[in-house]
Design an enzyme around this catalytic site. Structure first.
Site, PDB file in Angstrom:
ATOM      1  N   ASP A 191     -12.762 165.990  51.209  1.00  0.00           N
ATOM      2  CA  ASP A 191     -12.318 165.041  50.167  1.00  0.00           C
ATOM      3  C   ASP A 191     -12.310 163.607  50.709  1.00  0.00           C
ATOM      4  O   ASP A 191     -12.735 162.667  50.023  1.00  0.00           O
ATOM      5  CB  ASP A 191     -10.907 165.389  49.687  1.00  0.00           C
ATOM      6  CG  ASP A 191     -10.898 166.572  48.726  1.00  0.00           C
ATOM      7  OD1 ASP A 191     -11.985 167.102  48.434  1.00  0.00           O
ATOM      8  OD2 ASP A 191      -9.797 166.963  48.280  1.00  0.00           O
ATOM      9  N   GLU A 235     -20.664 167.236  45.575  1.00  0.00           N
ATOM     10  CA  GLU A 235     -21.080 166.274  46.607  1.00  0.00           C
ATOM     11  C   GLU A 235     -22.393 165.622  46.181  1.00  0.00           C
ATOM     12  O   GLU A 235     -23.254 165.324  46.996  1.00  0.00           O
ATOM     13  CB  GLU A 235     -21.203 166.968  47.982  1.00  0.00           C
ATOM     14  CG  GLU A 235     -21.462 168.456  47.931  1.00  0.00           C
ATOM     15  CD  GLU A 235     -22.941 168.824  47.846  1.00  0.00           C
ATOM     16  OE1 GLU A 235     -23.351 169.215  46.726  1.00  0.00           O
ATOM     17  OE2 GLU A 235     -23.644 168.721  48.858  1.00  0.00           O
ATOM     18  N   HIS A 293     -11.088 171.313  53.751  1.00  0.00           N
ATOM     19  CA  HIS A 293     -11.388 170.764  52.431  1.00  0.00           C
ATOM     20  C   HIS A 293     -10.850 169.342  52.275  1.00  0.00           C
ATOM     21  O   HIS A 293     -11.488 168.493  51.656  1.00  0.00           O
ATOM     22  CB  HIS A 293     -10.784 171.704  51.385  1.00  0.00           C
ATOM     23  CG  HIS A 293     -11.444 171.625  50.065  1.00  0.00           C
ATOM     24  ND1 HIS A 293     -10.984 170.799  49.068  1.00  0.00           N
ATOM     25  CD2 HIS A 293     -12.543 172.243  49.574  1.00  0.00           C
ATOM     26  CE1 HIS A 293     -11.776 170.923  48.019  1.00  0.00           C
ATOM     27  NE2 HIS A 293     -12.723 171.797  48.294  1.00  0.00           N
ATOM     28  N   ASP A 322     -27.274 163.245  47.488  1.00  0.00           N
ATOM     29  CA  ASP A 322     -26.533 164.458  47.861  1.00  0.00           C
ATOM     30  C   ASP A 322     -26.148 164.378  49.343  1.00  0.00           C
ATOM     31  O   ASP A 322     -26.985 164.029  50.185  1.00  0.00           O
ATOM     32  CB  ASP A 322     -27.436 165.681  47.603  1.00  0.00           C
ATOM     33  CG  ASP A 322     -26.695 166.989  47.725  1.00  0.00           C
ATOM     34  OD1 ASP A 322     -26.324 167.560  46.690  1.00  0.00           O
ATOM     35  OD2 ASP A 322     -26.497 167.444  48.878  1.00  0.00           O
ATOM     36  N   ASN A 367     -16.579 170.941  55.253  1.00  0.00           N
ATOM     37  CA  ASN A 367     -15.449 171.683  54.668  1.00  0.00           C
ATOM     38  C   ASN A 367     -15.060 172.867  55.534  1.00  0.00           C
ATOM     39  O   ASN A 367     -13.880 173.099  55.804  1.00  0.00           O
ATOM     40  CB  ASN A 367     -15.832 172.221  53.284  1.00  0.00           C
ATOM     41  CG  ASN A 367     -15.607 171.193  52.194  1.00  0.00           C
ATOM     42  OD1 ASN A 367     -14.676 170.414  52.259  1.00  0.00           O
ATOM     43  ND2 ASN A 367     -16.466 171.196  51.200  1.00  0.00           N
TER      44      ASN A 367
HETATM   45  N1  LIG Z   1     -13.890 168.862  49.939  1.00  0.00           N
HETATM   46  C1  LIG Z   1     -14.551 169.052  48.807  1.00  0.00           C
HETATM   47  N2  LIG Z   1     -15.626 169.861  48.813  1.00  0.00           N
HETATM   48  C2  LIG Z   1     -16.307 170.049  47.677  1.00  0.00           C
HETATM   49  C3  LIG Z   1     -15.940 169.419  46.477  1.00  0.00           C
HETATM   50  N3  LIG Z   1     -16.825 169.794  45.521  1.00  0.00           N
HETATM   51  C4  LIG Z   1     -17.712 170.633  46.110  1.00  0.00           C
HETATM   52  N4  LIG Z   1     -17.419 170.779  47.416  1.00  0.00           N
HETATM   53  C5  LIG Z   1     -18.089 171.597  48.437  1.00  0.00           C
HETATM   54  O1  LIG Z   1     -19.368 171.075  48.692  1.00  0.00           O
HETATM   55  C6  LIG Z   1     -20.105 172.064  49.415  1.00  0.00           C
HETATM   56  C7  LIG Z   1     -21.549 172.024  48.964  1.00  0.00           C
HETATM   57  O2  LIG Z   1     -22.255 172.891  49.797  1.00  0.00           O
HETATM   58  P1  LIG Z   1     -23.801 173.171  49.642  1.00  0.00           P
HETATM   59  O3  LIG Z   1     -24.196 173.120  48.193  1.00  0.00           O
HETATM   60  O4  LIG Z   1     -24.084 174.428  50.400  1.00  0.00           O
HETATM   61  O5  LIG Z   1     -24.498 171.922  50.292  1.00  0.00           O
HETATM   62  P2  LIG Z   1     -24.527 171.338  51.776  1.00  0.00           P
HETATM   63  O6  LIG Z   1     -23.686 172.106  52.731  1.00  0.00           O
HETATM   64  O7  LIG Z   1     -24.229 169.872  51.655  1.00  0.00           O
HETATM   65  O8  LIG Z   1     -26.027 171.538  52.209  1.00  0.00           O
HETATM   66  P3  LIG Z   1     -27.304 170.632  51.859  1.00  0.00           P
HETATM   67  O9  LIG Z   1     -27.023 169.947  50.559  1.00  0.00           O
HETATM   68  O10 LIG Z   1     -28.427 171.615  51.753  1.00  0.00           O
HETATM   69  O11 LIG Z   1     -27.484 169.674  52.972  1.00  0.00           O
HETATM   70  C8  LIG Z   1     -19.398 173.390  49.128  1.00  0.00           C
HETATM   71  O12 LIG Z   1     -18.734 173.804  50.300  1.00  0.00           O
HETATM   72  C9  LIG Z   1     -18.345 173.034  48.059  1.00  0.00           C
HETATM   73  O13 LIG Z   1     -17.169 173.804  48.174  1.00  0.00           O
HETATM   74  C10 LIG Z   1     -14.777 168.579  46.492  1.00  0.00           C
HETATM   75  O14 LIG Z   1     -14.375 167.979  45.496  1.00  0.00           O
HETATM   76  N5  LIG Z   1     -14.142 168.421  47.678  1.00  0.00           N
END
Ligand SMILES: Nc1nc2c(ncn2[C@@H]2O[C@H](COP(=O)(O)OP(=O)(O)OP(=O)(O)O)[C@@H](O)[C@H]2O)c(=O)[nH]1
Length: 302
Positions: A193, A219, A189, A176, A184
């Site tokens: 990506d 992610e 965004h 992860d 983002n």
């Molecule tokens: N750019 C982009 N962002 C994505 C995609 N799929 C999911 N996300 C974003 O991934 C982010 C995941 O955030 P969180 O689950 O809070 O995780 P994190 O900020 O990495 O925090 P930790 O995992 O605790 O370190 C969110 O902002 C989603 O919108 C994608 O295909 N593209």
């Protein structure tokens, strides 16, 4: 996963890379699933006889009650390919006719239970088209990695294999990205990506033969490592974590980033009854890695 704040997102040195296209090979006789589960899956007959059935020992398993444990066998003899019923309860059909043993001809449809497989000889142009359709159905469109559905199928098959063969070990890693939401939110965004695409390339380059890597969430990635001990997997994942931490990521707008990943591992044990237990355990160790500060690998061993 999410929590806390991250500093120093940008870094001034990086290259943005794209996933490579995979070459699809045809050229040998194949059976392609055209109806039923695993639509588009290909069975290459040139590698030796294939048993189709419900049993987990089958070369192609169809988990349906209408299918016998060992239902039929397909084998190549010289230039021809034959199908033979293995005493199944509900019989084997070719082009809707019951068969005991029969040579398959280009375009024949083999039916086992409700699953229909189309036989395509080596020169059939449809083989390439179907291979491409199947390939796109098991890939994630952004990163080119395998998608979640394919990862779950591979994991289930490898889990069954590890339960069947005493010395077949299996480790699952859930990877992860740390603080991805912040990337983002702060850069956009599209930058997120670009990081996903770049990370896919970095992880893909580090892959060992036999491993399967897939994007299973926004992610989140799964790395399926057959024939690997937990200790070996832990070391390999720690090298992977370090490699990502050392990499410089470039976003769509030219900003450079440092990105880290956290990894949770789980090893299949004889006490487990289904593959989802691996997902649960790996996820819980991923949570440990996150709460321990991120940019780390956690498993039962450490
Ligand atoms: N750019 C982009 N962002 C994505 C995609 N799929 C999911 N996300 C974003 O991934 C982010 C995941 O955030 P969180 O689950 O809070 O995780 P994190 O900020 O990495 O925090 P930790 O995992 O605790 O370190 C969110 O902002 C989603 O919108 C994608 O295909 N593209």
């Amino acid at each position: 996963m999410s929590a806390g704040n991250r500093e120093g997102l940008t870094d001034p040195n990086t290259v943005l890379l794209c996933p490579t296209d995979e070459v699809l090979s045809t050229g040998s006789p194949v059976l392609v699933v055209i109806r039923g589960e695993r639509l588009g899956a290909r069975l290459d007959i040139s590698g030796g006889p294939l048993v189709i059935g419900r049993s987990s020992e089958s070369d192609f398993r169809i988990a349906a009650r209408s299918v016998s444990r060992t239902h039929c066998r397909v084998s190549q003899q010289g230039q021809s390919v034959w199908v033979e019923d293995l005493g199944s309860t509900n019989r084997t059909f070719v082009n809707d006719e019951v068969i005991d043993r029969r040579q398959l001809r280009d375009g024949d449809q083999l039916r086992v239970g409700k699953t229909v497989l189309k036989f395509l000889g080596p020169d059939n142009p449809e083989a390439h088209y179907l291979a491409e359709m199947h390939e796109s159905s098991i890939r994630d469109s952004l990163t080119g990695m395998y998608n979640r559905a394919h990862a779950m199928q591979v994991l289930e098959e490898e889990f069954r294999r590890s339960q069947r063969l005493a010395d077949a070990r299996l480790v699952l890693a859930i990877i992860d990205i740390d603080w991805f939401k912040q990337i983002n939110d702060e850069i956009g965004h599209l930058a997120g990506d670009a990081v996903l695409v770049h990370l896919a390339r970095v992880l893909g380059k580090a892959l060992r033969a036999g491993d399967t890597l897939a994007r299973i969430g926004g992610e989140e990635f799964a790395l399926i490592m057959p024939d690997t001990s937990l200790q070996e997997a832990h070391q390999a994942c720690d090298r992977l974590r370090q490699r990502v931490a050392d990499e410089s990521f470039l976003t769509d707008c030219g900003k450079r980033l440092e990105v880290t990943i956290s990894i949770g591992l789980a090893e299949a044990t004889p006490q487990m009854t289904e593959f989802r237990e691996l997902l649960g355990e790996a996820d819980s160790h991923l949570y440990d890695a996150k709460t321990a500060g991120r940019n780390s690998v956690r498993s039962r061993a450490a």
